[in-house]
Design a protein around this motif. Structure first.
Motif, mmCIF file in Angstrom:
data_model
loop_
_atom_site.group_PDB
_atom_site.id
_atom_site.type_symbol
_atom_site.label_atom_id
_atom_site.label_comp_id
_atom_site.label_asym_id
_atom_site.label_seq_id
_atom_site.Cartn_x
_atom_site.Cartn_y
_atom_site.Cartn_z
ATOM 1 N N GLN A 109 0.843 -1.205 0.000
ATOM 2 C CA GLN A 109 0.000 0.000 0.000
ATOM 3 C C GLN A 109 0.874 1.249 0.000
ATOM 4 O OE1 GLN A 109 -3.112 -0.566 -0.811
ATOM 5 N NE2 GLN A 109 -2.287 -2.626 -0.663
ATOM 6 N N ASP A 145 -12.232 -6.503 3.685
ATOM 7 C CA ASP A 145 -12.938 -5.214 3.826
ATOM 8 C C ASP A 145 -12.148 -4.101 3.145
ATOM 9 O OD1 ASP A 145 -14.842 -6.469 5.276
ATOM 10 O OD2 ASP A 145 -13.959 -5.969 7.239
ATOM 11 N N ILE A 146 -10.821 -4.136 3.357
ATOM 12 C CA ILE A 146 -9.979 -3.099 2.738
ATOM 13 C C ILE A 146 -9.951 -3.282 1.224
ATOM 14 C CG2 ILE A 146 -7.619 -2.143 2.646
ATOM 15 C CD1 ILE A 146 -7.213 -3.283 5.489
ATOM 16 N N GLN A 148 -12.042 -4.449 -0.842
ATOM 17 C CA GLN A 148 -13.271 -3.998 -1.533
ATOM 18 C C GLN A 148 -13.254 -2.517 -1.864
ATOM 19 O OE1 GLN A 148 -17.271 -5.307 -0.331
ATOM 20 N NE2 GLN A 148 -16.140 -6.516 1.179
ATOM 21 N N THR A 149 -12.576 -1.764 -1.000
ATOM 22 C CA THR A 149 -12.573 -0.305 -1.201
ATOM 23 C C THR A 149 -11.531 0.124 -2.239
ATOM 24 O OG1 THR A 149 -10.908 0.070 0.497
ATOM 25 C CG2 THR A 149 -13.195 0.019 1.242
ATOM 26 N N LEU A 150 -10.663 -0.798 -2.624
ATOM 27 C CA LEU A 150 -9.580 -0.421 -3.544
ATOM 28 C C LEU A 150 -10.074 -0.417 -4.985
ATOM 29 C CD1 LEU A 150 -6.634 -2.592 -2.105
ATOM 30 C CD2 LEU A 150 -7.079 -0.162 -1.704
ATOM 31 N N LYS A 155 -6.422 -4.219 -6.626
ATOM 32 C CA LYS A 155 -6.861 -5.465 -5.984
ATOM 33 C C LYS A 155 -5.915 -6.599 -6.400
ATOM 34 C CE LYS A 155 -11.861 -4.737 -5.520
ATOM 35 N NZ LYS A 155 -12.182 -3.374 -5.990
#
Ligand code: PLP
Length: 371
Positions: A109, A145-146, A148-150, A155
């Motif tokens: 990240q 959860d993280i 999914q937001t990317l 991903k």
């Protein structure tokens, strides 16, 4: 000039890759060529296996070496990176790192944050029971959860796991791992999956998924205790051909008396008058130091037993069976330690180890010849 040679049959290697394709026609193949292609020579093996969809190595230096050699196929780094800066190298050399822990994910990240235009792709590795590398179930839950937001290009491209006991066909743990993998890889976005090593490619077609990862079977070696594939492979006609033949030559012949003892520790003594051959190979070449008396070698197509301990440069064998067949051995005669006519699995069994280790531990002193 060279006494000890490992002859590598490239046609056999290609044949074995074709067998993998036959066994898993719906999957892509990532050929595992880490540890110098299991001792067979990583560059030549990579060139011979160009029909693979990708290669996998364990470490960065293996991948960079392949790039230096002009190999430009996709390369997976099975152990990912050990520090954040190495993602730069992955990007530069088009390597796919496997992310198996939260630290690696965080570094990634950070890397993406500092490199907006990055097109680096990566895979995740799950721990489904091997308890070596891989994200635990709770870590994956937290991560998903993280993820999914990317955005899509941040991903993971795929997710893999590794069997602990795939070489034991009836071990119920295989199914448990597979079920957990199946359950954990239901993610709210599209992701490729990979689970099967050689044993699972042969015995567990339900584990093939999008990518299979053959290693040992490419080199013609059975991942199981024996080579009876029929049961393992559900009656399909699998034929693996040995790739490496390790050979040396006879360097001395000794006529010994009953009671004479041979080699270090004088641990093996002649039960009768006998003729012993000294062969120029030892643990300094990678022949297993723990090979027991009786371990077979092949000479003039006859199996002859090892006697006495393995030394650094030499082993001793009982030549009696040759004389019984009317053959008089001469210095320079070829001796096969494994490969053509003698399975490396059998030598491994006689040395309390596995064929993987014998192949990988061939030393630099051995000349590798390709044919
Ligand atoms: C992650 C991974 N996948 C696949 C393989 C290939 O396994 P095998 O040589 O048993 O086919 C290995 C080898 O150790 C591995 O570590």
């Amino acid at each position: 000039m060279h006494q000890v040679r490992a002859r590598i049959h490239l046609a056999a290697l290609k044949h074995n890759l074709d067998e993998v394709k036959k066994m898993s026609p719906e999957s892509r193949i990532v050929s595992v060529i880490k540890a110098n292609a299991y001792g067979h020579g990583i560059t030549e093996v990579a060139r011979a296996l160009q029909d693979s969809d990708a290669f996998a190595v364990a470490r960065m230096d293996e991948a960079l070496f392949l790039r230096q050699q002009g190999i430009n196929k996709i390369i997976f780094l099975l152990e990912g990176v050990y520090e954040q800066d190495c993602y730069k190298l992955c990007e530069q050399y088009h390597l796919i790192p496997v992310v198996y822990c939260m630290e690696q994910f965080q570094w990634l990240q950070n890397y993406f944050a500092e490199n907006n235009n990055s097109s680096l792709t990566y895979w995740l590795k799950l721990d489904t029971g091997m308890h070596r590398l891989g994200l635990q179930k709770t870590e994956l839950n937290h991560l998903s959860d993280i993820l999914q937001t990317l955005p899509d290009n941040r991903k993971p491209a795929g997710i893999m796991s590794h069997f602990a006991c795939a070489d034991e066909i009836n071990n119920p743990f295989n199914q448990q791992q597979l079920e957990l993998f199946e359950q954990l890889t239901v993610l709210p976005f599209k992701i490729q999956r990979s689970m099967a090593n050689s044993a699972a490619i042969i015995a567990m077609p339900e584990s093939h998924y999008d990518w299979v990862r053959p290693g040992i079977m490419l080199y013609g070696v059975s991942p199981f205790e024996d080579r009876v594939f029929k049961e393992a492979a559900g009656n399909s006609e699998l034929e693996l051909k040995h790739v490496m033949t390790l050979e040396s030559e006879l360097i001395a012949v000794k006529h010994l008396k009953k009671g004479d003892c041979i080699g270090y520790g004088s641990s093996w003594c002649c039960p009768q008058d006998m003729t012993i051959g000294v062969v120029g190979i030892g643990y300094g070449d990678g022949y297993p130091r723990h090979a027991r008396p009786g371990t077979p070698v092949l000479m003039h197509k006859h199996r002859l037993p090892l006697v006495g301990r393995v030394s650094m440069d030499m082993i001793t064998i009982n030549l009696q069976a040759l004389y019984q067949h009317g053959i008089t051995p001469a210095l320079g005669d070829r001796v096969i330690l494994w490969g053509e006519g003698l399975l490396v699995e059998q030598v491994a069994q006689c040395s309390d180890t596995i064929a993987y280790e014998l192949l990988c531990q061939i030393t630099q002193r051995v000349t590798i010849e390709y044919e």
